[in-house]
Scaffold this active site. Structure first.
Site, PDB file in Angstrom:
ATOM      1  N   GLY A  10       0.874  -1.176   0.000  1.00 27.56           N
ATOM      2  CA  GLY A  10       0.000   0.000   0.000  1.00 27.56           C
ATOM      3  C   GLY A  10       0.907   1.221   0.000  1.00 27.56           C
ATOM      4  N   VAL A  14      -0.143   6.843   3.778  1.00 32.33           N
ATOM      5  CA  VAL A  14       0.566   6.311   4.954  1.00 32.33           C
ATOM      6  C   VAL A  14       1.782   5.485   4.525  1.00 32.33           C
ATOM      7  CG1 VAL A  14       0.380   4.826   6.991  1.00 32.33           C
ATOM      8  CG2 VAL A  14      -1.533   6.311   6.365  1.00 32.33           C
ATOM      9  N   ARG A  84     -13.660   4.549   3.735  1.00 34.01           N
ATOM     10  CA  ARG A  84     -15.125   4.426   3.702  1.00 34.01           C
ATOM     11  C   ARG A  84     -15.710   5.458   2.737  1.00 34.01           C
ATOM     12  NH1 ARG A  84     -18.335   4.751   9.294  1.00 34.01           N
ATOM     13  NH2 ARG A  84     -20.456   4.709   8.528  1.00 34.01           N
ATOM     14  N   VAL A 120      -1.407  -1.961   9.657  1.00 36.27           N
ATOM     15  CA  VAL A 120      -1.853  -0.575   9.811  1.00 36.27           C
ATOM     16  C   VAL A 120      -3.265  -0.401   9.248  1.00 36.27           C
ATOM     17  CG1 VAL A 120      -1.239   1.839   9.326  1.00 36.27           C
ATOM     18  CG2 VAL A 120       0.570   0.165   9.574  1.00 36.27           C
ATOM     19  N   SER A 121      -3.692  -1.340   8.408  1.00 32.83           N
ATOM     20  CA  SER A 121      -5.005  -1.224   7.765  1.00 32.83           C
ATOM     21  C   SER A 121      -6.114  -1.253   8.818  1.00 32.83           C
ATOM     22  CB  SER A 121      -5.204  -2.380   6.780  1.00 32.83           C
ATOM     23  OG  SER A 121      -4.166  -2.382   5.824  1.00 32.83           O
ATOM     24  N   ARG A 153      -0.259  11.259  19.685  1.00 39.04           N
ATOM     25  CA  ARG A 153      -1.279  12.326  19.681  1.00 39.04           C
ATOM     26  C   ARG A 153      -1.523  12.828  21.104  1.00 39.04           C
ATOM     27  NH1 ARG A 153      -4.953   9.360  15.064  1.00 39.04           N
ATOM     28  NH2 ARG A 153      -3.989  10.478  13.347  1.00 39.04           N
ATOM     29  N   HIS A 177      -8.262   0.705  18.725  1.00 38.88           N
ATOM     30  CA  HIS A 177      -7.892   1.876  17.923  1.00 38.88           C
ATOM     31  C   HIS A 177      -9.184   2.368  17.284  1.00 38.88           C
ATOM     32  CE1 HIS A 177      -5.474   4.560  15.593  1.00 38.88           C
ATOM     33  NE2 HIS A 177      -5.850   4.039  14.444  1.00 38.88           N
TER      34      HIS A 177
HETATM   35  N1  APR Z   1      -2.747  -4.519  -2.542  1.00 46.29           N
HETATM   36  C1  APR Z   1      -1.878  -3.479  -2.481  1.00 46.29           C
HETATM   37  N2  APR Z   1      -2.260  -2.195  -2.345  1.00 46.29           N
HETATM   38  C2  APR Z   1      -3.577  -1.954  -2.292  1.00 46.29           C
HETATM   39  C3  APR Z   1      -4.555  -2.989  -2.353  1.00 46.29           C
HETATM   40  C4  APR Z   1      -4.075  -4.323  -2.498  1.00 46.29           C
HETATM   41  N3  APR Z   1      -4.907  -5.350  -2.572  1.00 46.29           N
HETATM   42  N4  APR Z   1      -5.777  -2.415  -2.280  1.00 46.29           N
HETATM   43  C5  APR Z   1      -5.587  -1.091  -2.147  1.00 46.29           C
HETATM   44  N5  APR Z   1      -4.259  -0.806  -2.159  1.00 46.29           N
HETATM   45  C6  APR Z   1      -3.586   0.484  -2.073  1.00 46.29           C
HETATM   46  C7  APR Z   1      -4.279   1.614  -2.797  1.00 46.29           C
HETATM   47  O1  APR Z   1      -4.031   1.574  -4.184  1.00 46.29           O
HETATM   48  C8  APR Z   1      -3.682   2.837  -2.117  1.00 46.29           C
HETATM   49  O2  APR Z   1      -2.546   3.350  -2.800  1.00 46.29           O
HETATM   50  O3  APR Z   1      -3.548   0.908  -0.724  1.00 46.29           O
HETATM   51  C9  APR Z   1      -3.251   2.314  -0.729  1.00 46.29           C
HETATM   52  C10 APR Z   1      -3.991   2.977   0.411  1.00 46.29           C
HETATM   53  O4  APR Z   1      -3.577   4.283   0.437  1.00 46.29           O
HETATM   54  P1  APR Z   1      -4.544   5.524   0.735  1.00 46.29           P
HETATM   55  O5  APR Z   1      -5.848   5.320   0.028  1.00 46.29           O
HETATM   56  O6  APR Z   1      -3.749   6.760   0.469  1.00 46.29           O
HETATM   57  O7  APR Z   1      -4.869   5.357   2.272  1.00 46.29           O
HETATM   58  P2  APR Z   1      -3.945   5.798   3.497  1.00 46.29           P
HETATM   59  O8  APR Z   1      -4.348   7.139   3.965  1.00 46.29           O
HETATM   60  O9  APR Z   1      -2.514   5.539   3.161  1.00 46.29           O
HETATM   61  O10 APR Z   1      -4.434   4.754   4.597  1.00 46.29           O
HETATM   62  C11 APR Z   1      -4.120   3.371   4.468  1.00 46.29           C
HETATM   63  O11 APR Z   1      -3.975   2.994   6.806  1.00 46.29           O
HETATM   64  O12 APR Z   1      -4.431   4.304   8.644  1.00 46.29           O
HETATM   65  C12 APR Z   1      -4.911   3.318   7.786  1.00 46.29           C
HETATM   66  O13 APR Z   1      -7.309   3.730   7.773  1.00 46.29           O
HETATM   67  C13 APR Z   1      -6.137   3.766   7.012  1.00 46.29           C
HETATM   68  O14 APR Z   1      -6.711   1.544   6.303  1.00 46.29           O
HETATM   69  C14 APR Z   1      -6.140   2.774   5.898  1.00 46.29           C
HETATM   70  C15 APR Z   1      -4.643   2.590   5.647  1.00 46.29           C
END
Ligand code: APR
Length: 314
Positions: A10, A14, A84, A120-121, A153, A177
């Protein structure tokens, strides 16, 4: 310091901020970014790799186009998921992210079987529980990042109220969390001195409330969730593990009788070292704090039941 290889799944806000933080601080020897959208991982890996020219320690920043290209990691940080959207219930989101996390966990098992996983997800505690079960790894090797961020925080709000440098604040947050997180004043201090010596009761109440709303406050301003503090919190955990530094950091871990709970994850203080969670610290809690943790566990269990009834563990 033993600088290892860190995979980040991902490469969104983050994930990429984590890679940048690790690279700038020289915590990892090698970082590999993977994202379902390959160009996101490629572009950010190149950008962060170019930034390392000005770092004191060299870090190689690579990308993986397919999961099978992310091999031999010491630690894999999982930040993949979807946020969401309008009209989506919490359980809809839960199922979508659970399917993503399940597939990712199977790939980590296949291609980096020795790795310690930092989840972290979101919803964090539930995803950590799922990863533990799907991976078959010991609970010492599947760790949810929550307390490190919520504690940072809380430290920020304590520093504001006391006019003390935030880095001198040790703040502890327990529990889920999410809505039921439990900022734990008795476990927090400023340079070892109780918080109550610096801050009055009503300000302490504010600190607790501000910490609980910490994530939502940022969403209100940015329209998306935070990433700099999460990235620093993740990198602190990575550093504690690679460096075997035995730091005490609240983390979401599977409990097996500790605090009176079994077969659930919960945010509790743990010692992090080269083996992952090296010890779960059991605090002697007052009944009010224990009641709050009971609420956290009920909420986490409710979501685990949703996953079970939808056959996600099968
Ligand atoms: N495999 C790899 N990457 C994926 C997959 C997958 N199956 N599905 C989604 N992604 C990627 C998306 O393409 C995106 O780039 O995960 C990334 C998530 O990044 P953001 O949408 O920018 O979200 P972010 O703010 O980084 O948060 C990620 O961390 O804090 C938690 O609640 C937050 O669950 C969320 C996660």
């Amino acid at each position: 310091m033993n600088r290892g290889k860190v995979g980040i799944i991902g490469a969104g806000f983050v994930g990429a901020s984590t890679a940048y933080t690790l690279a700038m601080l020289g915590i990892a020897r090698e970082i590999v970014l993977y994202d379902i959208i390959a160009d996101v991982a490629i572009g950010k890996a190149i950008d962060i790799g170019q930034a390392t020219n000005f770092s004191s320690k060299s870090t190689v920043v690579n990308y993986a186009i397919e999961p099978k290209n992310m091999v031999g990691c010491d630690i894999v940080v999982v930040t993949a998921g979807v946020p969401r959207k309008d009209g989506m219930s919490r359980s809809d989101l839960l199922m979508i992210n659970a399917k993503i996390v399940k597939e990712i966990t199977n790939n980590i098992n296949r291609y980096s079987p020795e790795a310690i996983i930092i989840c972290v997800s979101n919803p964090l505690d539930v995803m950590t529980y799922l990863m533990h079960h799907i991976s078959g790894l010991g609970r010492d090797r599947v760790i949810g990042m929550a307390g490190a961020l919520d504690g940072a925080r809380m430290a920020h709000y304590i520093a504001q109220k006391s006019s003390v440098n935030s880095s001198k604040v040790d703040a502890m947050v327990l529990g889920e969390h999410g809505d039921n997180m439990t900022p734990y004043i008795k476990g927090s201090s400023i340079s070892g001195i109780p918080i109550s010596q610096f801050i009055g009761a009503s300000d302490i109440e504010d600190i607790i409330e501000d910490t609980q709303k910490g994530g939502a406050t940022i969403v209100q301003h940015l329209g998306t969730s935070a990433y700099y503090a999460p990235a620093r919190a993740i990198s602190a955990m990575v550093e504690a593990i690679l460096d075997d530094s035995k730091m005490i950091i609240s983390s979401s871990v599977v409990l097996d009788g500790e605090y009176g709970y079994k077969d659930t994850t919960l945010g509790v203080p743990v010692i992090l070292g080269k083996n992952g969670v090296e010890e779960i610290i059991e605090l002697d809690l007052d009944s009010d704090t224990k009641a709050k943790l009971d609420k956290s566990v009920s909420s986490i269990q409710e979501n685990i039941e949703i996953l079970k009834s939808n056959g996600i563990f099968g």
